[in-house]
Design a protein around this motif. Structure first.
Motif, PDB file in Angstrom:
ATOM      1  N   VAL A   1       0.856  -1.185   0.000  1.00 41.09           N
ATOM      2  CA  VAL A   1       0.000   0.000   0.000  1.00 41.09           C
ATOM      3  C   VAL A   1       0.896   1.240   0.000  1.00 41.09           C
ATOM      4  N   ASN A   2       0.743   2.083  -1.007  1.00 38.89           N
ATOM      5  CA  ASN A   2       1.625   3.242  -1.172  1.00 38.89           C
ATOM      6  C   ASN A   2       1.016   4.530  -0.643  1.00 38.89           C
ATOM      7  N   THR A   3      -0.335   4.605  -0.593  1.00 37.17           N
ATOM      8  CA  THR A   3      -0.981   5.842  -0.144  1.00 37.17           C
ATOM      9  C   THR A   3      -2.364   5.534   0.385  1.00 37.17           C
ATOM     10  N   ILE A   4      -2.834   6.353   1.322  1.00 43.42           N
ATOM     11  CA  ILE A   4      -4.192   6.245   1.847  1.00 43.42           C
ATOM     12  C   ILE A   4      -4.741   7.644   2.064  1.00 43.42           C
ATOM     13  N   GLY A   5      -6.082   7.726   2.178  1.00 41.80           N
ATOM     14  CA  GLY A   5      -6.729   9.000   2.452  1.00 41.80           C
ATOM     15  C   GLY A   5      -8.100   8.776   3.061  1.00 41.80           C
ATOM     16  N   LEU A   6      -8.548   9.719   3.894  1.00 47.60           N
ATOM     17  CA  LEU A   6      -9.864   9.655   4.531  1.00 47.60           C
ATOM     18  C   LEU A   6     -10.769  10.723   3.950  1.00 47.60           C
ATOM     19  N   ASN A   7     -12.054  10.457   3.923  1.00 45.13           N
ATOM     20  CA  ASN A   7     -12.986  11.509   3.529  1.00 45.13           C
ATOM     21  C   ASN A   7     -13.160  12.480   4.690  1.00 45.13           C
ATOM     22  N   PRO A   8     -13.721  13.661   4.470  1.00 49.66           N
ATOM     23  CA  PRO A   8     -13.812  14.669   5.541  1.00 49.66           C
ATOM     24  C   PRO A   8     -14.525  14.177   6.794  1.00 49.66           C
ATOM     25  N   ALA A   9     -15.500  13.282   6.656  1.00 50.81           N
ATOM     26  CA  ALA A   9     -16.242  12.793   7.824  1.00 50.81           C
ATOM     27  C   ALA A   9     -15.546  11.630   8.510  1.00 50.81           C
ATOM     28  N   GLY A  10     -14.502  11.102   7.915  1.00 50.95           N
ATOM     29  CA  GLY A  10     -13.780   9.986   8.501  1.00 50.95           C
ATOM     30  C   GLY A  10     -14.501   8.665   8.391  1.00 50.95           C
ATOM     31  N   THR A  11     -15.534   8.586   7.564  1.00 49.40           N
ATOM     32  CA  THR A  11     -16.313   7.355   7.452  1.00 49.40           C
ATOM     33  C   THR A  11     -15.818   6.444   6.337  1.00 49.40           C
ATOM     34  N   LEU A  12     -15.018   6.989   5.439  1.00 47.16           N
ATOM     35  CA  LEU A  12     -14.507   6.218   4.306  1.00 47.16           C
ATOM     36  C   LEU A  12     -12.989   6.341   4.240  1.00 47.16           C
ATOM     37  N   LEU A  13     -12.345   5.251   3.818  1.00 50.06           N
ATOM     38  CA  LEU A  13     -10.898   5.229   3.630  1.00 50.06           C
ATOM     39  C   LEU A  13     -10.614   4.758   2.214  1.00 50.06           C
ATOM     40  N   VAL A  14      -9.689   5.412   1.541  1.00 54.16           N
ATOM     41  CA  VAL A  14      -9.270   4.971   0.222  1.00 54.16           C
ATOM     42  C   VAL A  14      -7.792   4.627   0.284  1.00 54.16           C
ATOM     43  N   SER A  15      -7.417   3.525  -0.355  1.00 53.54           N
ATOM     44  CA  SER A  15      -6.022   3.099  -0.388  1.00 53.54           C
ATOM     45  C   SER A  15      -5.597   2.869  -1.832  1.00 53.54           C
ATOM     46  N   GLY A  16      -4.339   3.209  -2.121  1.00 58.44           N
ATOM     47  CA  GLY A  16      -3.775   2.991  -3.451  1.00 58.44           C
ATOM     48  C   GLY A  16      -2.548   2.118  -3.344  1.00 58.44           C
ATOM     49  N   CYS A  17      -2.486   1.090  -4.208  1.00 55.86           N
ATOM     50  CA  CYS A  17      -1.447   0.073  -4.072  1.00 55.86           C
ATOM     51  C   CYS A  17      -0.426   0.117  -5.203  1.00 55.86           C
ATOM     52  N   LYS A  18       0.632  -0.659  -5.026  1.00 54.13           N
ATOM     53  CA  LYS A  18       1.693  -0.744  -6.025  1.00 54.13           C
ATOM     54  C   LYS A  18       1.219  -1.423  -7.311  1.00 54.13           C
ATOM     55  N   ASP A  19       0.182  -2.253  -7.200  1.00 54.29           N
ATOM     56  CA  ASP A  19      -0.318  -2.948  -8.390  1.00 54.29           C
ATOM     57  C   ASP A  19      -1.341  -2.130  -9.163  1.00 54.29           C
ATOM     58  N   GLY A  20      -1.581  -0.873  -8.765  1.00 51.96           N
ATOM     59  CA  GLY A  20      -2.499   0.002  -9.481  1.00 51.96           C
ATOM     60  C   GLY A  20      -3.933  -0.064  -9.022  1.00 51.96           C
ATOM     61  N   ALA A  21      -4.212  -0.786  -7.921  1.00 51.22           N
ATOM     62  CA  ALA A  21      -5.589  -0.931  -7.445  1.00 51.22           C
ATOM     63  C   ALA A  21      -5.936   0.163  -6.446  1.00 51.22           C
ATOM     64  N   VAL A  22      -7.170   0.688  -6.597  1.00 51.63           N
ATOM     65  CA  VAL A  22      -7.738   1.626  -5.636  1.00 51.63           C
ATOM     66  C   VAL A  22      -8.837   0.888  -4.876  1.00 51.63           C
ATOM     67  N   THR A  23      -8.774   0.931  -3.533  1.00 49.36           N
ATOM     68  CA  THR A  23      -9.763   0.240  -2.711  1.00 49.36           C
ATOM     69  C   THR A  23     -10.417   1.243  -1.768  1.00 49.36           C
ATOM     70  N   ILE A  24     -11.754   1.183  -1.676  1.00 52.56           N
ATOM     71  CA  ILE A  24     -12.511   2.067  -0.789  1.00 52.56           C
ATOM     72  C   ILE A  24     -13.093   1.226   0.330  1.00 52.56           C
ATOM     73  N   TRP A  25     -12.887   1.674   1.583  1.00 52.88           N
ATOM     74  CA  TRP A  25     -13.272   0.907   2.766  1.00 52.88           C
ATOM     75  C   TRP A  25     -14.265   1.707   3.609  1.00 52.88           C
ATOM     76  N   ASP A  26     -15.152   0.958   4.283  1.00 48.41           N
ATOM     77  CA  ASP A  26     -16.040   1.528   5.291  1.00 48.41           C
ATOM     78  C   ASP A  26     -15.304   1.476   6.634  1.00 48.41           C
ATOM     79  N   THR A  27     -15.064   2.626   7.269  1.00 52.06           N
ATOM     80  CA  THR A  27     -14.265   2.639   8.493  1.00 52.06           C
ATOM     81  C   THR A  27     -15.038   2.216   9.737  1.00 52.06           C
TER      82      THR A  27
END
Length: 760
Positions: free
Chosen positions: A620-646
């Protein structure tokens, strides 16, 4: 007489060597004598105890007592120590210097554990803030007794002292709150150097190399000694001879047979004010008149050319008392071969007398050149070049007996042999305790320069007609240059008072928004830092590192607070929201930590509880949270973007939208979309609800980072000019934007940070 002088000059190094061999031959006899004396003392100590009739108050409650020795220059005075709920007492066996020494615990300001003879047996007590003179220095016979008294006294100090660490002193020195002289005194104190222990006397550097000119020019770099090299490496010809011997030497090898600080060298300088110590060391005689401390220039010359002379200076050379340079006691120190009596020390031509020499020497220590290079000498004496491969590369290797851990005296069963070895350690000098394991940062003063951009390709002109939507945040279009900010390790942030950033040399740097100047610098691991962020308390900065750890730095205390060892590979990025810390790593996980806050500003490792571990298919190379902190997005070395429910830590969307590593991802302010940029030079916009890629742009250059408000995007990449905004002369590697989208900070491969604000 001229011929005699010439002969002496040529044979001086041989005589010095013979003298050291003679001293070494005496050590075995001295060890036998010392063993007999020690056995006698141990017997007397065992038969006696502390006289409790010496208590100042009959209601005092004793905590513990044990046999100790009070350490004084060249001697240790045996006796008993007793500590009560009110006082620390020392009662010497021989009643000297007093029948009993009493120190009130509520007067103690600072205590330090000390090495003595390279063993953790010492304890030094200070009742004042004067680092140069303590109230008592005790040597215990075992570490457990020393530690018990140390921690008992410490319980009385919680409301009376502030914590002093090498890092906190380093911060004060960097900001100009400590002079070079004060900082060196503090480092010596923390490194177990004490004026009570001549084998570990405070060590200061030679800083001037010119002792022949009639005027001292402190603006000329040639006036100064090269502080990046030990004394033994300043003369290349001599160093080559030493290296040739070193290469042919069996293990353990060493470059220098004598040390830069030893009892003999200290008393060489102080013989005029402490003749009794010199007579004690020299068996009742002074040294040969031509080997005495006769001239500052001659002493420097011998340190450069002598085969066995590598000594540094002592703090008196930068103090205000010139008595050690003057023979005020009218001592009969002998007559030199030229017929002259040994009297006052001859100052260099640029000093009118001893007092003038000290004043100019102190000025030289505080000069700009020394301030900019002192960290190099600290690396050699107190820092990462003190031992190991870095010491070898810096030609800074001394005899193994001078280093802590070089030999375990307690493992030597023969008492005579053990005491002889300890005597040798005390006689030949000891390397200070290592205070820094990574390069010491330079003393930095704010270095601003106006931006004057030419019309060249590397420095384009910014034209108001070209784009007037951005201007520099600072009033005169100024920028701050930091030498260590390169590649994608330049990741920063901001709070109400500070801007902060990391560098590839494991250094956190902080910049005051109010004062518009550099404030502080802090080194953590030996590896680069990858990101940093301010925690909710506004007083703690968390820094992630390529060494798999997260470090917590306290702004009020100016020191590292704790370390979180949370991953099996490099920690690439962090986010913080509502007492939760999110850490991304190249070990293919994102971990979620709950901070069990107790209302304090401390974020200790034990306070972080692992809540979840989010698995990925690649690093995992990068992550970010939405302003409300309810969602997390991660970006990986293989080019995949994943969105998570926190809240549930379930995967909401996973989109393989890039063909290479994802550099940066972020939610739009309304949390409806995610923007990502990658090494494939593509920019993708993903709909959070459906997981569809609703926009894709192929840029001309690879983009590393961006800020966006949901509509407009400000990107940083390899291109010097992105859109119409001239920025950096290399790739823009990091960007930060405030919540109102009105202020932007950019950093790039050109090692610059530029501050921008959006015009209304």
């Amino acid at each position: 007489m001229t011929f005699q002088l010439e002969v002496w000059s040529k044979t001086e190094d041989v005589v010095q060597t013979l003298l050291q061999l003679h001293r070494a031959s005496c050590l075995e006899k001295l060890g036998d004598q010392t063993a007999m004396i020690a056995a006698n003392l141990q017997s007397r100590l065992a038969r006696s105890s502390f006289d409790k009739n010496c208590f100042q108050n009959v209601a005092e409650r004793p905590h513990m007592e044990c046999a100790v020795e009070m350490v004084l220059p060249l001697v240790s005075n045996p006796g008993h120590v007793c500590i009560t709920d009110e006082n620390l007492y020392f009662q010497p066996l021989n009643g000297y210097p007093e029948h009993v020494i009493q120190i009130k615990l509520n007067r103690v300001r600072r205590i330090y554990k000390r090495r003595h003879g390279l063993r953790p047996l010492g304890l030094e007590v200070f009742c004042t803030e004067n680092d140069f003179c303590s109230d008592i220095y005790l040597k215990f016979y075992n570490t457990a007794d020393r530690d018990e008294i140390y921690y008992y006294i410490a319980t009385f100090l919680e409301n009376h002292m502030t914590e002093h660490t090498a890092e906190s002193y380093m911060l004060q020195w960097q900001r100009g709150h400590l002079s070079n002289y004060q900082y060196l005194l503090h480092l010596n104190n923390l490194a177990d150097r004490s004026c009570n222990d001549l084998s570990q006397y405070p060590v200061f550097p030679w800083v001037i190399a010119d002792y022949t000119s009639s005027q001292l020019d402190l603006t000329n770099a040639a006036t100064f000694r090269d502080l990046s090299k030990p004394v033994g490496a300043l003369n290349r010809e001599r160093l080559d001879r030493l290296l040739a011997r070193y290469k042919g030497m069996p293990e353990p090898r060493f470059m220098y047979g004598s040390h830069y600080s030893s009892p003999g060298y200290v008393l060489f300088y102080l013989v005029r004010v402490a003749p009794e110590h010199m007579l004690c060391l020299q068996n009742g005689r002074y040294d040969h008149a031509d080997r005495m401390f006769n001239s500052i220039g001659e002493t420097w010359k011998n340190c450069l050319e002598g085969a066995t002379d590598f000594k540094e200076l002592i703090p008196e050379f930068y103090g205000n008392d010139c008595s050690f340079l003057e023979n005020k006691l009218n001592l009969d120190l002998g007559r030199r071969q030229n017929g002259s009596l040994v009297g006052d020390v001859v100052p260099p031509p640029w000093a009118s007398d001893a007092s003038d020499f000290l004043q100019k020497h102190r000025t030289a220590l505080e000069s700009q050149y020394v301030s900019e290079h002192l960290h190099e000498w600290i690396d050699l004496v107190f820092g990462f070049k003190q031992r190991g491969s870095e010491a070898v590369a810096a030609h800074n290797v001394f005899h193994p007996l001078t280093y802590e851990g070089g030999i375990d005296c307690d493992s030597i069963e023969d008492p005579d042999e053990r005491i002889a070895m300890l005597t040798q350690i005390l006689e030949f000098g000891q390397t200070p305790t290592q205070l820094f394991s990574s390069p010491h940062p330079q003393r930095i003063t704010p270095r601003f320069q106006n931006i004057t951009r030419s019309s060249s390709n590397t420095s384009p002109v910014i034209s108001q007609s070209e784009d007037s939507s951005f201007e520099d945040l600072t009033e005169e279009s100024r920028k701050l240059a930091w030498a260590n900010m390169v590649r994608r390790h330049l990741v920063g942030g901001c709070n109400n008072k500070y801007n902060y950033t990391t560098s590839p040399h494991s250094t956190l740097k902080m910049f005051s928004k109010e004062l518009k100047e550099f404030q502080r610098s802090m080194s953590f691991s030996n590896m680069a830092l990858s990101s940093c962020l301010m925690l909710a308390d506004g007083k703690t900065v968390a820094c992630s590192s390529w060494d798999n750890n997260v470090y917590f730095y306290s702004i009020p205390y100016g020191r590292r607070q704790d370390t979180l060892m949370g991953h099996d590979d490099a920690v690439s990025k962090m986010c913080w929201f509502d007492e939760r810390l999110y850490t991304a790593s190249w070990d293919s996980t994102v971990k979620v930590w709950q901070c069990a806050s107790d209302g304090s500003s401390s974020h200790k490792r034990s306070q972080f509880q692992l809540l979840a571990e989010l698995e990925h298919d690649s690093g995992v190379n990068t992550i970010g949270l939405n302003p409300a902190g309810t969602l997390l997005v991660s970006g990986c070395k293989d080019g995949a973007v994943t969105i998570w429910d926190t809240s549930s830590y379930n995967t909401l969307q996973q989109v393989h939208c890039h063909t290479a590593t994802i550099h940066h991802t972020a939610f739009s302010p309304d949390s409806r979309h995610v923007l990502s940029v990658g090494a494939d030079s593509c920019m993708k916009v993903i709909d959070v609800q459906t997981g569809m890629v609703i926009s894709s742009v192929k840029a001309e250059e690879e983009q590393r980072c961006f800020c966006w408000d949901g509509n407009s995007v400000l990107c940083g990449g390899h291109n010097t000019v992105t859109k119409r905004i001239p920025a950096h002369s290399g790739a823009v590697t990091a960007m930060w934007m405030n919540d109102l989208c009105s202020t932007v900070i950019t950093g790039g491969e050109d090692r610059q940070m530029i501050f921008w604000k959006l015009q209304s």
